[in-house]
Design a protein around this motif. Sequence first.
Motif, PDB file in Angstrom:
ATOM      1  N   VAL A 209       7.440  44.396 -32.251  1.00 57.25           N
ATOM      2  CA  VAL A 209       9.121  43.830 -31.861  1.00 57.25           C
ATOM      3  C   VAL A 209       8.644  42.608 -31.566  1.00 57.25           C
ATOM      4  CG1 VAL A 209      11.217  43.587 -30.510  1.00 57.25           C
ATOM      5  CG2 VAL A 209       9.991  45.930 -30.918  1.00 57.25           C
ATOM      6  N   ASN A 210       9.201  41.482 -32.394  1.00 63.34           N
ATOM      7  CA  ASN A 210       8.947  40.044 -31.893  1.00 63.34           C
ATOM      8  C   ASN A 210       7.621  39.805 -31.984  1.00 63.34           C
ATOM      9  OD1 ASN A 210      11.495  38.988 -31.856  1.00 63.34           O
ATOM     10  ND2 ASN A 210      11.643  39.634 -29.856  1.00 63.34           N
ATOM     11  N   GLY A 211       6.671  40.337 -32.974  1.00 63.77           N
ATOM     12  CA  GLY A 211       5.255  40.057 -32.783  1.00 63.77           C
ATOM     13  C   GLY A 211       4.385  40.736 -31.892  1.00 63.77           C
ATOM     14  N   GLU A 212       5.112  41.363 -30.670  1.00 61.46           N
ATOM     15  CA  GLU A 212       4.172  42.266 -30.057  1.00 61.46           C
ATOM     16  C   GLU A 212       4.308  43.681 -29.953  1.00 61.46           C
ATOM     17  OE1 GLU A 212       4.893  43.164 -24.984  1.00 61.46           O
ATOM     18  OE2 GLU A 212       6.274  41.835 -25.920  1.00 61.46           O
ATOM     19  N   ASP A 213       2.961  44.375 -29.873  1.00 64.53           N
ATOM     20  CA  ASP A 213       2.917  45.673 -30.335  1.00 64.53           C
ATOM     21  C   ASP A 213       3.521  46.882 -29.057  1.00 64.53           C
ATOM     22  OD1 ASP A 213       2.254  48.288 -31.482  1.00 64.53           O
ATOM     23  OD2 ASP A 213      -0.089  47.861 -31.104  1.00 64.53           O
ATOM     24  N   LYS A 214       4.460  47.371 -29.527  1.00 64.14           N
ATOM     25  CA  LYS A 214       5.018  48.122 -28.488  1.00 64.14           C
ATOM     26  C   LYS A 214       4.762  49.643 -28.573  1.00 64.14           C
ATOM     27  CE  LYS A 214       8.050  45.383 -26.624  1.00 64.14           C
ATOM     28  NZ  LYS A 214       7.982  44.906 -25.359  1.00 64.14           N
ATOM     29  N   LEU A 215       3.737  49.825 -29.352  1.00 62.81           N
ATOM     30  CA  LEU A 215       3.186  51.423 -29.455  1.00 62.81           C
ATOM     31  C   LEU A 215       2.610  52.022 -28.198  1.00 62.81           C
ATOM     32  CD1 LEU A 215       1.982  53.296 -32.460  1.00 62.81           C
ATOM     33  CD2 LEU A 215       0.354  53.342 -30.598  1.00 62.81           C
ATOM     34  N   PRO A 216       2.145  50.948 -27.189  1.00 59.00           N
ATOM     35  CA  PRO A 216       1.712  51.478 -25.808  1.00 59.00           C
ATOM     36  C   PRO A 216       2.797  51.892 -25.230  1.00 59.00           C
ATOM     37  CG  PRO A 216       0.563  49.764 -26.224  1.00 59.00           C
ATOM     38  CD  PRO A 216       1.431  49.847 -27.460  1.00 59.00           C
TER      39      PRO A 216
END
Length: 443
Positions: A209-216
Amino acid sequence: MKTFILTIAGGGSTYTPGIVKSLLMRKDQFKLEELRMYDIDAERQNKVAVIVKEVVKEMDPSLKLVLTTDPEEAFKDADFVFAQMRVGKYKMRELDEKIPLKYDVVGQETCGPGGMAYGLRTIFPMIELIDFVEKYAKKTCWIVNYSNPASIVAEAIRRLRPNSRIMNICDMPVGVMRNMAAILGVAREELTVDYFGLNHFGWFTKVYVNGEDKLPVLREHARVHGLLTEDMSKVDVQHSDPSWIKTYKNIKYLVDMFPEYIPNPYMQYYLLSDHIVANTNKERTRANEVMEGREKRLFDAVDQYLATGEMNKDAFYVGVHGLFIVDVAISLAFDLRKRFLVIVENKGAIKNLPDDAMVEIPAYITSNGPEPVRVGEIPTFYKGLIEQQLAAEKLLVDAALENSYEKALMAFTMNKTVKSAFQAKQILDDLIEANKEYWPELR
Ligand code: NAD
């Protein structure tokens, strides 16, 4: 403004009104000159068309709507075909689910022996459909295909009609992304994902989301709640039936044991098969749930409309299913290069899988078709699972093309949901009996 002739093949599907509504919601961008519904079951299609006519009347009254069972009338000069055929309809899906369950093996529409049975019914009708389209439609026509079992269908098309203009797609990853977005509190369109696998057999590896990995963040949520928010009934009717709630919940076991990636919900059938069978009502499977739910709701609304002239608009919905196929078509039509997960020939995209595997990965959708991203190497656990599943699917297509009982038995034995060759043989023999009308002869 450019206009399009679009045919829905499998017009009698209960998804058709939602897809038509989705198309007409986009009419300023993707203007239809003619909408056609094609089916081999005129009676079913005519019923569904009662609702479709209302949708057209309300949203684009000047649009010409044609209902037909004649392939020439259906596909003549078409620009797009949306395919959604269910060969054997729900009556056969019920058997696909219940026969394996008799032997305590997963009974499912597209996974395990049920999925392979459905595959053997669908391969040749899909090839026939492609041939109709190639004969009558514009040379530039694209088929956007939802017909299941998508992996097996895609592999058969790759072998038999390698140059056909067909995009095989699935709404499951988009459904998962819708839930992920709800969990993260953002719009689905804000997510960009990395993913690899086969259809109904894959993993999300990054969720940006907006270049930040939210998988964690999603991993921590999924470990406790699976891929559910507090009230899924507010998210999408299609996936809020009890069996879907259970499916999204089961993801928690998989993420807890294998936290590296987030699995496609269908992985439950392969990796939690004992749990699934133990928690399945063998007398009432998903086919019954749909026949008594989605199908009944729609056909009751038709009867009510014919009797009273009043339309129950809750009897159908657009959902991610309707939105996604139209998004793909618009990207194909206008060369938008939008990024979607689609089913394509691997050709090196996943470095350590065979070039000729039909894989599900992200691709940019251009007017000349998909430009897949390069995934690179995948870790051993996933590679091993995928190779086993891929071998089963390839053997099944061999069985259909060679009329080979032995290859079919190999495919059934190879599938991870089946415990032994004895069990595979019993299920295969029962399914042969049930599918006499539909399957190629296996000798
Ligand atoms: P449905 O039974 O309601 O409708 C399918 C229609 O296909 C029926 O009217 C049937 O008469 C027709 N049909 C069968 N054989 C045909 C042929 N040879 N030519 C033309 N029409 C034919 O089924 P449904 O639940 O709406 O599902 C439709 C298809 O979409 C199935 O293949 C299903 O598995 C698939 N599906 C895919 C996804 C996905 O994301 N990939 C999601 C939902 C459904």
